[in-house]
Design a protein around this motif. Structure first.
Motif, PDB file in Angstrom:
ATOM      1  N   PHE A 229      13.244  20.811 -31.494  1.00 47.41           N
ATOM      2  CA  PHE A 229      13.576  22.171 -31.940  1.00 47.41           C
ATOM      3  C   PHE A 229      13.617  22.194 -33.464  1.00 47.41           C
ATOM      4  O   PHE A 229      14.496  21.587 -34.072  1.00 47.41           O
ATOM      5  N   PRO A 230      12.684  22.887 -34.110  1.00 49.44           N
ATOM      6  CA  PRO A 230      12.580  22.796 -35.576  1.00 49.44           C
ATOM      7  C   PRO A 230      13.630  23.631 -36.295  1.00 49.44           C
ATOM      8  O   PRO A 230      14.151  24.611 -35.756  1.00 49.44           O
ATOM      9  N   MET A 231      13.937  23.236 -37.506  1.00 52.10           N
ATOM     10  CA  MET A 231      14.841  24.018 -38.341  1.00 52.10           C
ATOM     11  C   MET A 231      14.218  25.375 -38.664  1.00 52.10           C
ATOM     12  O   MET A 231      14.876  26.401 -38.606  1.00 52.10           O
ATOM     13  N   ARG A 232      12.943  25.356 -39.024  1.00 53.59           N
ATOM     14  CA  ARG A 232      12.254  26.609 -39.358  1.00 53.59           C
ATOM     15  C   ARG A 232      11.709  27.231 -38.068  1.00 53.59           C
ATOM     16  O   ARG A 232      10.990  26.586 -37.312  1.00 53.59           O
ATOM     17  N   ALA A 233      12.039  28.487 -37.883  1.00 54.69           N
ATOM     18  CA  ALA A 233      11.707  29.127 -36.605  1.00 54.69           C
ATOM     19  C   ALA A 233      10.234  29.469 -36.466  1.00 54.69           C
ATOM     20  O   ALA A 233       9.643  29.298 -35.392  1.00 54.69           O
ATOM     21  N   GLY A 234       9.619  29.966 -37.545  1.00 55.37           N
ATOM     22  CA  GLY A 234       8.211  30.373 -37.464  1.00 55.37           C
ATOM     23  C   GLY A 234       7.980  31.466 -36.424  1.00 55.37           C
ATOM     24  O   GLY A 234       6.971  31.469 -35.709  1.00 55.37           O
ATOM     25  N   LEU A 235       8.930  32.394 -36.320  1.00 50.79           N
ATOM     26  CA  LEU A 235       8.877  33.396 -35.250  1.00 50.79           C
ATOM     27  C   LEU A 235       7.608  34.253 -35.248  1.00 50.79           C
ATOM     28  O   LEU A 235       7.023  34.493 -34.182  1.00 50.79           O
TER      29      LEU A 235
ATOM     30  N   GLU B 212      20.236  15.288 -25.938  1.00 49.04           N
ATOM     31  CA  GLU B 212      19.034  14.537 -25.581  1.00 49.04           C
ATOM     32  C   GLU B 212      19.385  13.434 -24.576  1.00 49.04           C
ATOM     33  O   GLU B 212      20.277  12.604 -24.805  1.00 49.04           O
ATOM     34  N   GLY B 213      18.713  13.441 -23.425  1.00 48.97           N
ATOM     35  CA  GLY B 213      18.917  12.411 -22.418  1.00 48.97           C
ATOM     36  C   GLY B 213      20.145  12.600 -21.552  1.00 48.97           C
ATOM     37  O   GLY B 213      20.467  11.712 -20.737  1.00 48.97           O
ATOM     38  N   PHE B 214      20.838  13.693 -21.699  1.00 54.02           N
ATOM     39  CA  PHE B 214      22.044  13.908 -20.890  1.00 54.02           C
ATOM     40  C   PHE B 214      21.678  14.003 -19.408  1.00 54.02           C
ATOM     41  O   PHE B 214      20.717  14.677 -19.036  1.00 54.02           O
ATOM     42  N   THR B 215      22.464  13.311 -18.563  1.00 51.72           N
ATOM     43  CA  THR B 215      22.237  13.341 -17.125  1.00 51.72           C
ATOM     44  C   THR B 215      23.537  13.670 -16.413  1.00 51.72           C
ATOM     45  O   THR B 215      24.636  13.555 -16.976  1.00 51.72           O
TER      46      THR B 215
ATOM     47  N   LEU C  15      13.513  25.943 -23.177  1.00 50.27           N
ATOM     48  CA  LEU C  15      12.348  25.125 -22.841  1.00 50.27           C
ATOM     49  C   LEU C  15      12.389  23.750 -23.507  1.00 50.27           C
ATOM     50  O   LEU C  15      11.739  22.810 -23.032  1.00 50.27           O
ATOM     51  N   CYS C  16      13.149  23.596 -24.586  1.00 54.53           N
ATOM     52  CA  CYS C  16      13.306  22.269 -25.193  1.00 54.53           C
ATOM     53  C   CYS C  16      14.052  21.336 -24.252  1.00 54.53           C
ATOM     54  O   CYS C  16      13.835  20.120 -24.259  1.00 54.53           O
ATOM     55  N   ARG C  17      14.924  21.876 -23.422  1.00 55.54           N
ATOM     56  CA  ARG C  17      15.673  21.040 -22.457  1.00 55.54           C
ATOM     57  C   ARG C  17      15.029  21.044 -21.084  1.00 55.54           C
ATOM     58  O   ARG C  17      15.075  20.050 -20.364  1.00 55.54           O
ATOM     59  N   PHE C  18      14.488  22.207 -20.710  1.00 54.95           N
ATOM     60  CA  PHE C  18      13.971  22.355 -19.350  1.00 54.95           C
ATOM     61  C   PHE C  18      12.523  22.840 -19.370  1.00 54.95           C
ATOM     62  O   PHE C  18      12.248  23.979 -18.996  1.00 54.95           O
ATOM     63  N   PRO C  19      11.622  22.008 -19.858  1.00 48.04           N
ATOM     64  CA  PRO C  19      10.215  22.409 -19.885  1.00 48.04           C
ATOM     65  C   PRO C  19       9.666  22.469 -18.464  1.00 48.04           C
ATOM     66  O   PRO C  19      10.228  21.904 -17.533  1.00 48.04           O
ATOM     67  N   GLY C  20       8.592  23.163 -18.332  1.00 45.57           N
ATOM     68  CA  GLY C  20       7.964  23.273 -17.016  1.00 45.57           C
ATOM     69  C   GLY C  20       7.077  24.495 -16.994  1.00 45.57           C
ATOM     70  O   GLY C  20       7.325  25.486 -17.680  1.00 45.57           O
ATOM     71  N   GLU C  21       6.052  24.407 -16.195  1.00 50.04           N
ATOM     72  CA  GLU C  21       5.059  25.486 -16.162  1.00 50.04           C
ATOM     73  C   GLU C  21       5.688  26.825 -15.791  1.00 50.04           C
ATOM     74  O   GLU C  21       5.300  27.867 -16.321  1.00 50.04           O
ATOM     75  N   ASP C  22       6.653  26.838 -14.879  1.00 48.27           N
ATOM     76  CA  ASP C  22       7.253  28.081 -14.415  1.00 48.27           C
ATOM     77  C   ASP C  22       8.666  28.284 -14.950  1.00 48.27           C
ATOM     78  O   ASP C  22       9.367  29.194 -14.511  1.00 48.27           O
ATOM     79  N   SER C  23       9.089  27.449 -15.879  1.00 43.95           N
ATOM     80  CA  SER C  23      10.462  27.529 -16.361  1.00 43.95           C
ATOM     81  C   SER C  23      10.629  28.691 -17.340  1.00 43.95           C
ATOM     82  O   SER C  23       9.750  28.953 -18.168  1.00 43.95           O
ATOM     83  N   SER C  24      11.766  29.364 -17.243  1.00 41.51           N
ATOM     84  CA  SER C  24      12.095  30.409 -18.217  1.00 41.51           C
ATOM     85  C   SER C  24      13.587  30.686 -18.165  1.00 41.51           C
ATOM     86  O   SER C  24      14.175  30.824 -17.087  1.00 41.51           O
ATOM     87  N   LEU C  25      14.195  30.767 -19.321  1.00 40.35           N
ATOM     88  CA  LEU C  25      15.605  31.139 -19.391  1.00 40.35           C
ATOM     89  C   LEU C  25      15.842  32.501 -18.752  1.00 40.35           C
ATOM     90  O   LEU C  25      16.902  32.746 -18.158  1.00 40.35           O
ATOM     91  N   HIS C  26      14.852  33.401 -18.869  1.00 36.92           N
ATOM     92  CA  HIS C  26      15.040  34.778 -18.425  1.00 36.92           C
ATOM     93  C   HIS C  26      14.990  34.923 -16.902  1.00 36.92           C
ATOM     94  O   HIS C  26      15.106  36.038 -16.390  1.00 36.92           O
ATOM     95  N   LEU C  27      14.839  33.805 -16.222  1.00 35.60           N
ATOM     96  CA  LEU C  27      14.978  33.801 -14.766  1.00 35.60           C
ATOM     97  C   LEU C  27      16.385  33.360 -14.346  1.00 35.60           C
ATOM     98  O   LEU C  27      16.687  33.317 -13.158  1.00 35.60           O
ATOM     99  N   GLN C  28      17.220  33.021 -15.332  1.00 36.19           N
ATOM    100  CA  GLN C  28      18.553  32.516 -15.061  1.00 36.19           C
ATOM    101  C   GLN C  28      19.586  33.644 -15.113  1.00 36.19           C
ATOM    102  O   GLN C  28      19.371  34.683 -15.719  1.00 36.19           O
ATOM    103  N   ASP C  29      20.735  33.378 -14.495  1.00 35.18           N
ATOM    104  CA  ASP C  29      21.897  34.244 -14.621  1.00 35.18           C
ATOM    105  C   ASP C  29      22.914  33.581 -15.536  1.00 35.18           C
ATOM    106  O   ASP C  29      22.875  32.364 -15.762  1.00 35.18           O
ATOM    107  N   MET C  30      23.819  34.380 -16.068  1.00 36.29           N
ATOM    108  CA  MET C  30      24.937  33.804 -16.802  1.00 36.29           C
ATOM    109  C   MET C  30      25.770  32.987 -15.815  1.00 36.29           C
ATOM    110  O   MET C  30      26.150  33.492 -14.759  1.00 36.29           O
ATOM    111  N   PRO C  31      26.027  31.721 -16.123  1.00 32.56           N
ATOM    112  CA  PRO C  31      26.787  30.893 -15.164  1.00 32.56           C
ATOM    113  C   PRO C  31      28.217  31.393 -15.007  1.00 32.56           C
ATOM    114  O   PRO C  31      28.819  31.917 -15.948  1.00 32.56           O
ATOM    115  N   GLU C  32      28.724  31.251 -13.821  1.00 33.98           N
ATOM    116  CA  GLU C  32      30.128  31.591 -13.582  1.00 33.98           C
ATOM    117  C   GLU C  32      31.009  30.603 -14.342  1.00 33.98           C
ATOM    118  O   GLU C  32      30.731  29.398 -14.373  1.00 33.98           O
TER     119      GLU C  32
END
Length: 1000
Positions: free
Chosen positions: A26-32, A740-743, A848-865
């Motif tokens: 995850f870079p310091m500069r966003a480059g949005l 990084e590497g948390f399990t 996506l830096c933590r959970f990469p994947g072809e179908d992965s997206s934060l916007h498919l998640q709910d706010m956790p209880e």
């Protein structure tokens, strides 16, 4: 706190490779600006919006989109509006709803028609010479093009929704439903044709709705006009000598003698800013509660149009100002007049040369509550065809209507003296009518004074030209007529239902919106539905040939005919109304086509958008079960626009408001608080912000501001927004780097965590409530400020600062490090989802830096209880006390750092004096040196010496600076006495154990 590199001056082993430094792509500069389009493509590819709709068992939440016009690039107001809507939709989706958003466009009406007319004029063509269907098709093509452009511009802002299938008011089904909704008013008896003054644009040659009107300063002619008294009413008059008499007209002179005879030649003076309406005058209004006097002019200044010896009737409070306007230097009061009813005046143009008797009629004086003595003369010139108050007076007293003004803003050709003269020209400029009237008044001896005034005046929001009130036959919906439609739960009239909805059924954000809409609905006149234009849904009705609008059979009310019209529109669109033989086709076998005329006016475009609840909420599969939206959200101007028309329309066809909530935002201003204008060069274009900063910065600007008020935006404001963004980005980068590497094998249960971690969990439980409540109440500024403060103060300045040492230097399997990483994981899942509705691109990148994947997206998640039992108020109170003392220690160390006594806090081992025994015990129950990031610390209840450092806001705490004793550990940089006494050279016991565990 450990260092990322070893002390270069130390004669030691290099332990840099043994420290758990943060690792993240995850870079310091966003480059949005460069990266955001890629995420948009990804969301579309994996079908995020459709996958959200497929989630089962979720309660629906629907924000119904108020349609923008499809006629130009987006401005900053569009960006503000759509971003707020997107935050509402996304936040509710992540709180567990099925949050649907169907974007829409308003495709009919004057704004689009005007653009096509401009193209025609540029080519030297006249719209009226073109086949109406061909013209309408050009309007449709124009709208289609802009829908496509605006859709991409909205998507670039990160707006989620059903972009593949938006709603358009010009879709065939939409046009069919709009016609069907109109015909419900036809059938319930509220539709009628009337002749009354409406806001009229001579430039566009059409009536305008109030929502299509804007107000700008205009310099107008102003005149004071004499109306000669021809007959006094039988009323009480107090003469200047104080005697009182009940006077009959014929006895006036005889009763009071010479002084009273002056009243026989008196004139009532009116004041108006529209001299062009004088030919249409039919009465003069007064207010019985105002004190009126008759004054005699004794002396005038040179150039005055007043006459020495003339007697004028004026409101007592306005005598001085009125006479000053006419350069009258001296005057005397002749009489006080207590009541003027039944007094009769002559029209100023009575017996005028060339008038052909047009104005040779009596002008009655009539009582009216709308008359005041705050300005003018205390009398109101009344032209029933050219003003709402005037029209109401006309209805009340049966005054005649006039039809002197044509659609192009000129007088009818056969009007004596003024025939054919323009009030306003086709270019929107002043015509000769005002000056001609002023000259005619002067010639007739009726002009008492003249001048000019700069005032706020109605203009067309499209052509920017001034408007006039003009009496024309129009189609109206009666909003106070009782309806027998079986939908009377909230009232029997449209107005009653609307007011009841506002009072009981709708939540307003901000609450002031309720009073605003209520006041507008309470006082509004009947709804003008008709427009004399070409591009829109026609008023699908037929009138009986030869019948009067007041006749019972004037309008054809036939359900079978209506059904045919709806079917035809559904199949062929509204253009079919203009096809040759359509009337015959609709009436064939049901009615005699020769007995009826077809209406060709088009519906007010606000009726189109007001009907969207029917063809979007009611008819679409992604609509609502009851055809009612959870929320409508637009700018505050829509209290008189879309909120208003939707409420009127639905109350007539559904019996109640089509929404449960109304949210309004303010307007966008420049950094100085000025309205944006191309002429001022202070406009801010969303596309430029996105190009320079990225859409997330624009979205963050929206979230940082109180959108319920007017918004300011500019380069300096955006720089501040970008700075806030960078600080948030650093927070997320810290989380990613240290996770990084948390399990799951590392996870520590909350009950087993150290106090510091449990305090963070307590804060998360508090925040979960605040964030959800804020999103439910559409308080994005509150949500953002709360989270920003948490990230920068609680996390970056406290928790991260304290736990860097454990995260970098503790053994990998230590409870403290595992608990910290477990807490960072819990933070990660909450912060990303809590911030996702605002920073849609950045939080997706973080995810996506933590959970990469072809179908992965934060916007498919709910706010956790967040478990309620994370809350621990006693612990929170304890750590609040610890943090207060910590502030004193860090401030004391900063003084030493500034004085160059130390370079880092780890070089210190201060003595902290705490007077309060309970506070001291709390400090001793934790490793307070660790909390303050020092190598050592002495805690004592002894009184602090005079030289101790103190903070006034934290009484009872004093800090005495002392240097840490011992050698610096070359792995963690703490200065401790045991360094150098372990197997690994120049390390402390903690680092020696960590190295041993690594097999070093």
């Amino acid at each position: 706190m450990c260092a990322e590199t070893a002390d270069p001056t130390a004669d030691t082993v290099d332990y840099r490779d043994t420290v758990f430094l943060p690792e993240t792509p995850f870079p310091m500069r966003a480059g949005l600006p460069a990266r955001e389009p890629g995420w948009l493509e990804r969301w579309e590819k994996i079908g995020v919006y459709d996958r959200l709709r497929a989630k089962q068992g979720r309660a629906p939440f629907t924000l119904h989109d108020g349609p923008p016009y499809a006629n130009g690039h987006l401005h900053i107001g569009h960006a503000l509006n759509k971003t707020i809507k997107d935050m509402i939709v996304r936040s509710h989706q992540m709180m567990g709803f099925d949050a649907r958003y169907v974007p829409g466009w308003d495709c009919h009406g004057l704004p689009i028609e005007w653009k096509i007319e401009e193209q025609y004029r540029a080519k030297g063509l006249d719209k009226d010479d073109v086949d109406v269907v061909a013209f309408r098709q050009e309007c449709r093509k124009f709208a289609e093009g802009w829908v496509d452009i605006q859709r991409e511009e909205f998507k670039r802002l990160g707006i989620t929704g059903n972009w593949a299938d938006p709603y358009l008011t010009m879709d065939f089904h939409a046009e069919a439903v709009i016609a069907e909704e109109f015909m419900k008013f036809l059938m319930n008896g509220s539709l009628y044709q009337g002749s009354k003054p409406v806001m009229w644009s001579p430039v566009e040659k059409t009536a305008l709705a109030e929502a299509e009107v804007e107000y700008h300063d205009l310099t107008s002619h102003t005149v004071w006009v004499r109306f000669k008294v021809t007959e006094w009413g039988s009323r009480m008059v107090a003469v200047s000598d104080g005697s009182i008499a009940h006077l009959e007209p014929a006895a006036m002179t005889a009763h009071v003698g010479a002084e009273k005879s002056k009243l026989d030649s008196a004139s009532v003076v009116i004041w108006t800013t529209t001299p062009w309406t004088i030919p249409q005058n039919r009465a003069v209004a007064f207010n019985p509660s105002i004190s009126y006097v008759a004054v005699e002019v004794l002396k005038v200044i040179e150039g005055s149009t007043a006459k020495v010896g003339e007697v004028l009737v004026l409101a007592e409070n306005l005598v001085k100002a009125t006479l000053a306007s006419a350069k009258v230097e001296e005057w005397q009061q002749v009489a006080k007049l207590h009541d003027l009813e039944h007094t009769v005046l002559a029209h100023p143009y009575a017996n005028i040369e060339g008038g052909n008797g047009e104005w040779d009629f009596a002008v009655p004086m009539l009582p009216g509550d709308h008359v005041t003595d705050e300005a003018g003369t205390g009398f109101v010139h009344t032209a029933p065809s050219h003003g709402d108050d005037d029209y109401q007076m006309g209805l009340k007293f049966n005054l005649p209507m006039t039809y002197n003004v044509e659609a192009d803003g000129s007088y009818r050709a056969d009007l004596p003296l003024f025939g054919g003269q323009a009030i306003l020209t086709a270019e929107g400029k002043e015509g000769p009518a005002n000056v001609s009237n002023i000259k005619a008044l002067h010639g007739a001896g009726a002009l008492f004074a003249k001048g000019k005034i700069k005032h706020s005046y109605p203009h067309s929001w499209r052509s920017k030209a001034p408007l006039i009130y003009r009496n024309t036959p129009q189609w109206f919906v009666a909003i106070d007529k009782p309806l027998e439609d079986g939908m009377g739960q909230y009232g029997d009239t449209i107005r009653a239902r609307a007011l009841k909805s506002i009072e009981d059924l709708v939540k307003f954000t901000p609450p002031s919106g309720r009073n605003r809409l209520h006041a507008m609905m309470d006082s509004r006149p009947d709804w003008v539905l008709s427009r004399q234009r070409a591009w829109g849904v026609p008023l699908t009705c037929f009138t009986k040939r030869g019948a009067k609008p007041t006749d019972a059979d004037f309008l054809l009310e036939d359900r079978a005919v209506n059904a045919r019209i709806v079917a035809a529109f559904e199949a062929e669109g509204a253009d079919v109304w203009y096809a040759p033989g359509f009337k015959e086709r609709m009436l064939d076998g049901l009615r005699d086509p020769e007995a009826y005329d077809q209406v060709f006016d088009v519906l007010d475009v606000w009726f189109d958008s007001g009907s969207t609840h029917a063809f979007v909420l009611r008819d679409r599969a992604d609509g609502t079960a009851d055809g009612i939206a959870d929320v409508y959200m637009e700018g505050t101007d829509q209290h008189r626009g879309w909120f208003h028309s939707s409420l009127l329309q639905a109350c007539g066809t559904k019996g109640r408001a089509p929404y449960r909530g109304v949210v309004t935002h303010g307007f966008t201003l420049d950094e100085k608080g000025m309205k944006m204008s191309k002429s001022l060069g202070n406009t801010i274009v969303p596309a430029e912000i996105v190009k320079d900063y990225g859409a997330d910065i624009l979205r963050l600007w929206v979230a940082q501001a109180d959108y319920t008020a007017d918004q300011r935006i500019g380069k300096e404001i955006l720089k501040g927004t970008a700075d806030s963004y960078r600080r948030l980005r650093n927070t997320m980068r810290f989380l990613l780097g240290n996770l990084e590497g948390f399990t799951e094998a590392e996870r520590v249960a909350p009950a087993d965590m150290p106090e510091l971690e449990r305090w963070v969990l307590h804060r998360l439980a508090e925040l979960d409530h605040v964030v959800r409540k804020g999103y439910r109440e559409y308080d994005f500024q509150g949500v953002f400020q709360t989270l920003f403060t948490f990230c920068t103060v609680d996390l970056s300045a406290v928790y991260f600062d304290i736990r860097k040492d454990a995260l970098y230097c503790d053994p990998a399997d230590s409870l403290r490090r595992r608990a910290a990483r477990s807490t960072l994981d819990l933070l990660f899942h909450r912060l990303t989802t809590w911030l996702a509705p605002i920073l849609v691109f950045t939080m997706e990148e973080v995810w996506l830096c933590r959970f990469p994947g072809e179908d992965s997206s934060l916007h498919l998640q709910d706010m956790p209880e967040t478990p309620a039992d994370w809350r621990d108020e006693p612990l929170a109170a304890k750590w609040e006390a610890l943090r207060r003392v910590r502030r004193v220690v860090t401030a004391a160390l900063e003084v030493q750092r500034t004085a160059k006594a130390i370079g880092a806090s780890l070089e210190a081992a201060p003595v902290v004096h705490v007077e309060d025994a309970a506070a001291l015990a709390a400090l001793k129950s934790v490793d307070f040196a660790e909390v303050c990031i020092t190598s050592g610390m002495v805690l004592t209840g002894d009184p602090a010496p005079t030289e101790a450092f103190r903070l006034p806001e934290v009484p009872g705490v004093g800090v005495v600076f002392e240097l840490a004793e011992g050698e610096k550990c070359q792995r963690c940089w703490q200065i401790l006495p045991d360094v150098g006494s372990h197997a690994h050279a120049h390390t402390c016991a903690r680092c020696d154990a960590a190295l041993t565990g690594m097999g070093k």
